[in-house]
Scaffold this active site. Structure first.
Site, short mmCIF file in Angstrom:
data_model
loop_
_atom_site.label_atom_id
_atom_site.label_comp_id
_atom_site.label_asym_id
_atom_site.label_seq_id
_atom_site.Cartn_x
_atom_site.Cartn_y
_atom_site.Cartn_z
N CYS A 167 -27.01 -35.22 30.19
CA CYS A 167 -26.07 -34.64 31.38
C CYS A 167 -24.81 -34.43 31.04
CB CYS A 167 -26.12 -35.79 32.39
SG CYS A 167 -25.61 -37.16 32.08
N ARG A 183 -38.02 -36.46 39.19
CA ARG A 183 -38.68 -37.47 39.92
C ARG A 183 -40.29 -36.90 40.56
NH1 ARG A 183 -33.43 -40.00 40.88
NH2 ARG A 183 -33.14 -38.79 42.68
N PHE A 197 -33.01 -46.39 30.27
CA PHE A 197 -31.66 -45.83 30.92
C PHE A 197 -32.49 -45.87 32.42
CE2 PHE A 197 -31.39 -43.85 26.70
CZ PHE A 197 -30.25 -44.54 26.31
N ASP A 253 -32.86 -51.18 30.99
CA ASP A 253 -31.44 -50.62 31.09
C ASP A 253 -30.68 -51.86 30.64
OD1 ASP A 253 -29.99 -48.37 33.16
OD2 ASP A 253 -28.76 -50.10 32.76
N1 SAH Z 1 -32.45 -42.37 35.29
C1 SAH Z 1 -31.64 -43.23 36.13
C2 SAH Z 1 -30.17 -42.78 35.92
C3 SAH Z 1 -29.75 -43.24 34.59
S1 SAH Z 1 -28.06 -43.57 34.38
C4 SAH Z 1 -32.17 -42.78 37.49
O1 SAH Z 1 -32.53 -41.69 37.65
O2 SAH Z 1 -31.80 -43.52 38.36
C5 SAH Z 1 -27.84 -43.98 32.99
C6 SAH Z 1 -27.83 -45.50 32.62
O3 SAH Z 1 -28.10 -46.08 31.47
C7 SAH Z 1 -26.97 -46.60 33.54
O4 SAH Z 1 -27.82 -47.39 34.30
C8 SAH Z 1 -26.69 -47.38 32.46
O5 SAH Z 1 -26.61 -48.90 32.85
C9 SAH Z 1 -27.65 -47.25 31.24
N2 SAH Z 1 -27.19 -47.38 29.93
C10 SAH Z 1 -26.00 -47.01 29.28
N3 SAH Z 1 -26.22 -46.96 28.09
C11 SAH Z 1 -27.21 -47.70 27.53
C12 SAH Z 1 -27.95 -48.26 26.63
N4 SAH Z 1 -27.30 -48.29 25.30
N5 SAH Z 1 -29.15 -48.88 26.67
C13 SAH Z 1 -29.71 -49.18 27.87
N6 SAH Z 1 -29.08 -48.75 29.02
C14 SAH Z 1 -27.83 -47.96 28.88
#
Ligand code: SAH
Length: 388
Positions: free
Chosen positions: A332, A207, A223, A245
């Site tokens: 991850c 971040r 995401f 998301d």
């Molecule tokens: N970058 C975020 C954490 C990401 S966690 C942060 O720093 O807070 C992964 C996220 O991907 C989750 O919120 C989940 O809802 C979303 N997700 C999972 N599969 C997805 C898809 N196919 N398309 C869009 N979002 C997705």
């Protein structure tokens, strides 16, 4: 007490302080109740330590103590050392959220403990740790005096252990959301319906990177969950930061985080959509794309399929980003190591037909330490890519 005896020559991992004992390494398994702690001996009878065992789990035993140290003493010492390791790194007036216990990374298999201001959130992955939970709570309560202790144990791995998901209040008052500060930036952490323990603390250092590198850019945060990368981009001077998301609740949380930071509602759009489809939208004009997907490989047998998924989103992002542009891409999944992930990015770049360079490499934040004796604790890796 009846001990678990390992097969001849199968004691090397435990001697090297790896925490896991697979059933194939066990010669004699005495009668015991699942979740119990038992001494572990070599075939020659030497005491190697103590582990908790569960017949149902694919990982039969997890070491709690090594050598002659009593298991409860080891837990106590590990908790103390985990707290000591994080002492002095954080100014609570600037950053008041951190991971306190990172499972095997801190010598405590099956246990995550995160602190959000004065709210402690535990995540328990195993039956053996479930049994140790009262001791852990006692130790953390004594050291931290939290306002509340919540548990958010909603992990598929619990099913292998014969445990149901559990979310609830363990002590103190019910808290649905808590406002934290990270690098001086406030965020809402959703405890009632949030993911993981509520916030992706492991991305703290990324971040900061986004905040440093987004000035003037049109950012697409995919995401996005809490929208934290979007907030950082805008505070770092981005022209715009759009968030995507698949979860509507996540997008609502991201909007709340914009509001909390006084960011204008037209500073970015929020899309509840599938990233694989969204990246094919014809109108994208972003010159900084962030890809932070969930773990596509949850087990070793998922790796090929996972790499296909990683390659797809990376190819799409590398195709779509306006040059000269940045792509910050993460995986991850522990089972996809950095070398393999770099290969996936290499293939994606080739297929996208773009020139791509790695500017920086990223890892999980330091309060998620990697235990050198237990390399499975390394999971998050990322590249900042330059596309021109
Ligand atoms: N970058 C975020 C954490 C990401 S966690 C942060 O720093 O807070 C992964 C996220 O991907 C989750 O919120 C989940 O809802 C979303 N997700 C999972 N599969 C997805 C898809 N196919 N398309 C869009 N979002 C997705």
């Amino acid at each position: 007490m009846n001990a678990v005896v390992l097969r001849p020559g199968r004691d090397k991992a435990v001697r090297n302080r790896h925490h896991w004992i697979f059933s194939g390494a066990i010669r004699d398994l005495p009668g015991f109740e699942d979740g119990a702690i038992l001494p572990v001996r070599s075939a020659e009878g030497e005491l190697l330590g103590h582990a908790y065992f569960n017949r149902r789990s694919s990982i039969a035993g997890r070491m709690v103590s090594f050598g002659a140290e009593a298991p409860e003493t080891a837990v106590r010492h590990c908790v103390e050392r985990a707290l000591a390791l994080r002492t002095g790194f954080f100014d609570p007036a600037v950053t008041n959220a951190r991971r306190l216990i990172n499972a095997e990374g801190d010598g405590l298999p099956g246990l995550i403990a995160d602190l959000y201001d004065d709210v402690l959130v535990l995540q328990v992955a195993t039956l053996g740790m479930e049994r140790l939970k009262p001791l852990v709570i006692e130790l953390l309560t004594g050291a931290l005096r939290p306002r509340s202790i919540l548990e958010k144990s909603d992990l598929p791995a619990r099913r292998d252990e014969g445990l149901e998901d559990f979310e609830g209040l363990l002590a103190g008052e019910q808290v649905d959301r808590v406002r934290i500060l990270e690098a001086g930036i406030p965020y809402w952490v959703s405890l009632a319906q949030g993911q993981k323990t509520g916030f992706y603390l492991d991305q703290r250092e990324s971040r900061a990177l986004v905040r440093r590198s987004a000035a003037g850019r049109r950012v697409l945060n995919t995401f996005a969950y809490s929208g934290s990368f979007s907030v950082c981009a805008l505070l770092g001077g981005a022209a715009r930061a759009d968030s995507v998301d698949s979860s509507g609740a996540a997008m609502a949380l991201a909007q709340d985080n914009f509001e909390l930071n006084g960011l204008a509602s037209d500073a970015g759009a929020f899309f509840t959509a599938d990233v694989f489809e969204f990246l094919r939208e014809p109108a994208l004009d972003h010159d900084f794309i962030i890809l932070d997907p969930p773990a596509f490989a949850k087990k070793r047998t998922d790796v090929v399929q996972a790499c296909r998924g990683y390659k797809d989103i990376n190819r799409l992002a590398l195709q779509r980003v306006k040059a000269p542009g940045l792509v910050l891409t993460f995986s991850c999944s522990h089972f996809v190591d950095e070398g393999l992930f770099q290969q996936v990015v290499f293939q994606a770049a080739g297929e996208a037909g773009r020139r791509v360079r790695i500017l920086q490499r990223h890892r999980q934040a330091f309060d998620h330490p990697v235990n050198v004796f237990h390399p499975e604790t390394a999971y998050l890796k990322g590249f900042l890519l330059y596309v021109d």
